[in-house]
Design an enzyme around this catalytic site. Structure first.
Site, PDB file in Angstrom:
ATOM      1  N   ALA A   1     -51.593  75.961  50.787  1.00 54.88           N
ATOM      2  CA  ALA A   1     -52.207  76.465  52.031  1.00 54.88           C
ATOM      3  C   ALA A   1     -51.785  75.624  53.234  1.00 54.88           C
ATOM      4  O   ALA A   1     -51.599  74.422  53.099  1.00 54.88           O
ATOM      5  CB  ALA A   1     -53.726  76.440  51.902  1.00 54.88           C
ATOM      6  N   PRO A   2     -51.629  76.235  54.395  1.00 52.03           N
ATOM      7  CA  PRO A   2     -51.888  77.652  54.703  1.00 52.03           C
ATOM      8  C   PRO A   2     -50.755  78.608  54.329  1.00 52.03           C
ATOM      9  O   PRO A   2     -50.905  79.805  54.469  1.00 52.03           O
ATOM     10  CB  PRO A   2     -52.095  77.645  56.219  1.00 52.03           C
ATOM     11  CG  PRO A   2     -51.265  76.485  56.696  1.00 52.03           C
ATOM     12  CD  PRO A   2     -51.324  75.448  55.616  1.00 52.03           C
TER      13      PRO A   2
ATOM     14  N   GLY B   1     -47.026  77.969  54.907  1.00 57.01           N
ATOM     15  CA  GLY B   1     -45.730  77.882  55.588  1.00 57.01           C
ATOM     16  C   GLY B   1     -44.583  77.904  54.587  1.00 57.01           C
ATOM     17  O   GLY B   1     -43.651  78.702  54.694  1.00 57.01           O
ATOM     18  N   LYS B   2     -44.696  77.035  53.592  1.00 60.74           N
ATOM     19  CA  LYS B   2     -43.574  76.934  52.650  1.00 60.74           C
ATOM     20  C   LYS B   2     -43.622  78.069  51.622  1.00 60.74           C
ATOM     21  O   LYS B   2     -42.573  78.553  51.187  1.00 60.74           O
ATOM     22  CB  LYS B   2     -43.562  75.552  52.002  1.00 60.74           C
ATOM     23  CG  LYS B   2     -43.304  74.452  53.052  1.00 60.74           C
ATOM     24  CD  LYS B   2     -42.945  73.139  52.459  1.00 60.74           C
ATOM     25  CE  LYS B   2     -42.595  72.118  53.535  1.00 60.74           C
ATOM     26  NZ  LYS B   2     -43.763  71.486  54.173  1.00 60.74           N
TER      27      LYS B   2
ATOM     28  N   GLU C   1     -53.719  76.811  45.818  1.00 59.23           N
ATOM     29  CA  GLU C   1     -54.366  75.912  46.783  1.00 59.23           C
ATOM     30  C   GLU C   1     -55.727  75.530  46.210  1.00 59.23           C
ATOM     31  O   GLU C   1     -56.557  76.393  45.952  1.00 59.23           O
ATOM     32  CB  GLU C   1     -54.509  76.612  48.141  1.00 59.23           C
ATOM     33  CG  GLU C   1     -55.419  75.914  49.119  1.00 59.23           C
ATOM     34  CD  GLU C   1     -55.066  74.452  49.390  1.00 59.23           C
ATOM     35  OE1 GLU C   1     -53.885  74.140  49.584  1.00 59.23           O
ATOM     36  OE2 GLU C   1     -55.992  73.622  49.381  1.00 59.23           O
TER      37      GLU C   1
ATOM     38  N   ARG D   1     -59.293  77.381  52.055  1.00 65.35           N
ATOM     39  CA  ARG D   1     -57.897  77.361  52.502  1.00 65.35           C
ATOM     40  C   ARG D   1     -57.049  78.371  51.724  1.00 65.35           C
ATOM     41  O   ARG D   1     -56.104  78.956  52.263  1.00 65.35           O
ATOM     42  CB  ARG D   1     -57.308  75.946  52.372  1.00 65.35           C
ATOM     43  CG  ARG D   1     -57.854  74.977  53.415  1.00 65.35           C
ATOM     44  CD  ARG D   1     -57.373  73.547  53.203  1.00 65.35           C
ATOM     45  NE  ARG D   1     -55.941  73.362  53.301  1.00 65.35           N
ATOM     46  CZ  ARG D   1     -55.258  73.233  54.437  1.00 65.35           C
ATOM     47  NH1 ARG D   1     -55.891  73.288  55.592  1.00 65.35           N
ATOM     48  NH2 ARG D   1     -53.956  73.050  54.426  1.00 65.35           N
TER      49      ARG D   1
ATOM     50  N   ASP E   1     -45.872  70.072  48.028  1.00 67.25           N
ATOM     51  CA  ASP E   1     -45.955  69.692  49.437  1.00 67.25           C
ATOM     52  C   ASP E   1     -47.284  68.958  49.553  1.00 67.25           C
ATOM     53  O   ASP E   1     -48.310  69.548  49.873  1.00 67.25           O
ATOM     54  CB  ASP E   1     -45.904  70.954  50.313  1.00 67.25           C
ATOM     55  CG  ASP E   1     -45.745  70.628  51.784  1.00 67.25           C
ATOM     56  OD1 ASP E   1     -45.137  69.584  52.095  1.00 67.25           O
ATOM     57  OD2 ASP E   1     -46.228  71.407  52.619  1.00 67.25           O
TER      58      ASP E   1
ATOM     59  N   CYS F   1     -45.583  64.992  55.069  1.00 66.93           N
ATOM     60  CA  CYS F   1     -45.348  64.870  56.516  1.00 66.93           C
ATOM     61  C   CYS F   1     -45.808  63.488  56.952  1.00 66.93           C
ATOM     62  O   CYS F   1     -46.486  63.337  57.960  1.00 66.93           O
ATOM     63  CB  CYS F   1     -46.048  65.986  57.283  1.00 66.93           C
ATOM     64  SG  CYS F   1     -47.795  66.078  56.982  1.00 66.93           S
TER      65      CYS F   1
HETATM   66  N1  SAM Z   1     -47.495  73.653  51.804  1.00 63.80           N
HETATM   67  C1  SAM Z   1     -48.406  73.942  52.878  1.00 63.80           C
HETATM   68  C2  SAM Z   1     -47.668  74.670  53.974  1.00 63.80           C
HETATM   69  O1  SAM Z   1     -46.442  74.577  54.061  1.00 63.80           O
HETATM   70  O2  SAM Z   1     -48.320  75.400  54.747  1.00 63.80           O
HETATM   71  C3  SAM Z   1     -49.099  72.692  53.383  1.00 63.80           C
HETATM   72  C4  SAM Z   1     -49.790  71.922  52.290  1.00 63.80           C
HETATM   73  S1  SAM Z   1     -50.744  70.570  52.836  1.00 63.80           S
HETATM   74  C5  SAM Z   1     -49.557  69.412  53.276  1.00 63.80           C
HETATM   75  C6  SAM Z   1     -51.368  69.945  51.330  1.00 63.80           C
HETATM   76  C7  SAM Z   1     -52.386  70.822  50.640  1.00 63.80           C
HETATM   77  O3  SAM Z   1     -52.780  70.152  49.426  1.00 63.80           O
HETATM   78  C8  SAM Z   1     -53.675  71.041  51.423  1.00 63.80           C
HETATM   79  O4  SAM Z   1     -53.855  72.427  51.632  1.00 63.80           O
HETATM   80  C9  SAM Z   1     -54.775  70.465  50.545  1.00 63.80           C
HETATM   81  O5  SAM Z   1     -55.961  71.230  50.537  1.00 63.80           O
HETATM   82  C10 SAM Z   1     -54.139  70.450  49.171  1.00 63.80           C
HETATM   83  N2  SAM Z   1     -54.732  69.431  48.277  1.00 63.80           N
HETATM   84  C11 SAM Z   1     -55.656  68.485  48.571  1.00 63.80           C
HETATM   85  N3  SAM Z   1     -55.969  67.775  47.467  1.00 63.80           N
HETATM   86  C12 SAM Z   1     -55.249  68.272  46.459  1.00 63.80           C
HETATM   87  C13 SAM Z   1     -55.154  67.972  45.062  1.00 63.80           C
HETATM   88  N4  SAM Z   1     -55.864  66.978  44.515  1.00 63.80           N
HETATM   89  N5  SAM Z   1     -54.338  68.719  44.333  1.00 63.80           N
HETATM   90  C14 SAM Z   1     -53.599  69.719  44.878  1.00 63.80           C
HETATM   91  N6  SAM Z   1     -53.652  70.043  46.186  1.00 63.80           N
HETATM   92  C15 SAM Z   1     -54.463  69.331  46.966  1.00 63.80           C
END
Ligand code: SAM
Length: 430
Positions: free
Chosen positions: A111-112, A114-115, A133, A138, A178, A231
């Site tokens: 989420a959200p 992009g990739k 996600e 999300r 990601d 990031c």
């Molecule tokens: N790939 C997404 C994009 O391009 O739009 C952005 C992803 S963001 C950097 C990382 C995501 O990992 C968040 O949506 C977050 O809720 C999720 N996240 C948080 N804790 C996590 C966990 N323990 N395991 C897997 N995902 C997790």
């Protein structure tokens, strides 16, 4: 620019040495914005010809993006129609670097979207894409973005990586991690990331990323690839994370690793590593997606298609849930029971035992093939997105409302008006 944590600046100075002043100076500039054209719907050239001045399109980014200085583009009808996705330029480069997308792809932290939506473009409707996600709220946004972009070969689930790892041993050809990170590259765009930053948080993120990567390793077939990205600039979460992973997983090798800094690349910064699991014999195959088939519902859908599409029937396996919701499921989709499924393939509509009611996703994925279409002006499109009924003489029945030839959503024409069937939660609010 809000003041940045002192310890962060000290770490960056030690890391960057001579180029530190240039890095620091990059914070004087506003955040760099990009948009990615949805090449599942139109080419970058076609989008550029269509885009009005308010998009202020700048240089091209990678295969399908543009730099933009446009404001509030997320409220433009073209966004609701899934013609583009707002994406930070350095994040966009990860999808551009992907070569072998498929046939089984997992986006583990999606989420959200992009990739996810970028990978779907690269897959071009072939293979299966599971977008996961962990955070359900999300995941709902992710699911809406998958729908908006008209993606047909994706399932959206909301599970923790460990649950998925138990379910899908050695299953995927490509896994994108990601990872949730300390977000040092987000300081300009999301000011809330600044006070949240601390060395302890960097360590906590690194430990969490290690757990996620270990789960990804278990889900990857031999010969497959993991793409890991963040990031942030912290080595604990980037280079050292990958070094530690490779030390613990000798069956993996590093194909490529790259870090983008905002003073070297026109973007906010990103890290990516491409890892490969050494090849070995074929992986075990899971049983197919398993939900009820319903012949009566399928007949109702075929009758609807005859009228709505004038003969065209979307190809694929049609599944009907017990509550009447119907889906077109991509071939080879695995059993996702227990993974908290939000979306799979294309939601076709609902069958109540008598009538078939088409879903918004059907219009977003196949609307251009509809026989009955009503072209709208930009003003009418905005009114439609707000949920208004439109006055229009049209043949009674379900119809697709289009703007500039691209589907916006469904309406039902009745006696000189077109009833609005744009989903309420997605409507444009002023
Ligand atoms: N790939 C997404 C994009 O391009 O739009 C952005 C992803 S963001 C950097 C990382 C995501 O990992 C968040 O949506 C977050 O809720 C999720 N996240 C948080 N804790 C996590 C966990 N323990 N395991 C897997 N995902 C997790």
């Amino acid at each position: 620019m809000d003041s940045l944590p002192e310890k962060f600046l000290k770490r960056m100075q030690e890391r960057l040495g001579e180029s530190y002043p240039a890095f620091l100076a990059s914070y004087e500039n506003p955040p760099v914005k990009g948009l990615r054209v949805n090449t599942l719907k139109l080419s970058r050239e076609a989008f550029s010809a269509l885009a009005p001045a308010e998009f202020c399109l700048g240089d091209e980014i990678g295969e399908s993006g543009f730099y933009t200085e446009g404001e509030k583009l997320g409220a433009h009808p073209y966004h609701f129609m899934g013609l583009f996705y707002m994406q930070e330029p350095s994040a966009m480069t990860v999808g551009d670097l992907l070569e072998n997308c498929g046939p089984r792809v997992l986006d583990l932290c999606a989420a959200p979207g992009g990739k996810t939506t970028h990978i779907a473009q690269k897959m071009g409707g072939e293979g299966i894409l599971i977008a996961n996600e962990i955070d359900y709220a999300r995941a709902k946004i992710l699911s809406e973005n998958v729908e908006r972009m008209g993606i047909k070969n994706c399932a959206v689930v909301s599970a923790d990586p460990e649950t998925l790892a138990r379910k899908f041993p050695a299953y995927f050809d490509l896994i994108l991690v990601d990872a949730p990170c300390s977000g040092e590259g987000m300081f300009k765009k999301e000011k809330s990331a600044i006070p949240e930053w601390s060395e302890e948080n960097v360590k906590m993120c690194a430990a969490r990323q290690k757990g996620i990567l270990d789960c990804a390793a278990r889900m990857l077939r031999t010969g497959g690839q993991i793409v890991y990205s963040t990031c942030t600039f912290a080595e604990e979460e980037d280079e050292w994370q990958i070094d530690g992973f490779l030390a613990a997983h000798p069956d993996f090798s590093r194909l490529m690793q790259r870090k983008l800094y905002p003073h070297e690349f026109k973007g906010e910064g990103h890290f990516a590593a491409f890892l490969e699991k050494s090849p070995a014999p074929a992986d075990p195959r899971l049983k197919p997606f398993h939900i009820q088939k319903n012949a009566a519902a399928k007949r109702a859908f075929a009758a609807f298609c005859a009228d709505f599409f004038g003969g065209f029937v979307p190809e694929g396996d049609i599944h009907t849930l017990a509550d009447g919701r119907m889906y077109l499921v991509p071939e080879g989709m695995p059993d996702l029971t227990g993974a908290h499924l939000l979306r799979v393939g294309v939601a076709l509509g609902e069958w109540d035992g008598k009538n078939f009611k088409p879903a918004h996703a059907l219009a977003m994925a196949f609307g251009e093939k509809a026989k009955k279409k009503i072209p709208l002006t930009m003003e009418e499109a905005k009114r439609y997105l707000r949920g208004e009924t439109l006055a229009r003489d049209a043949e009674n029945g379900w119809t697709v409302l289009v703007l500039d030839g691209f589907p916006l959503g469904l309406g039902k024409a009745v006696g000189g008006t077109v009833k609005n069937h744009y989903p309420k939660p997605l409507r444009l609010r002023d």
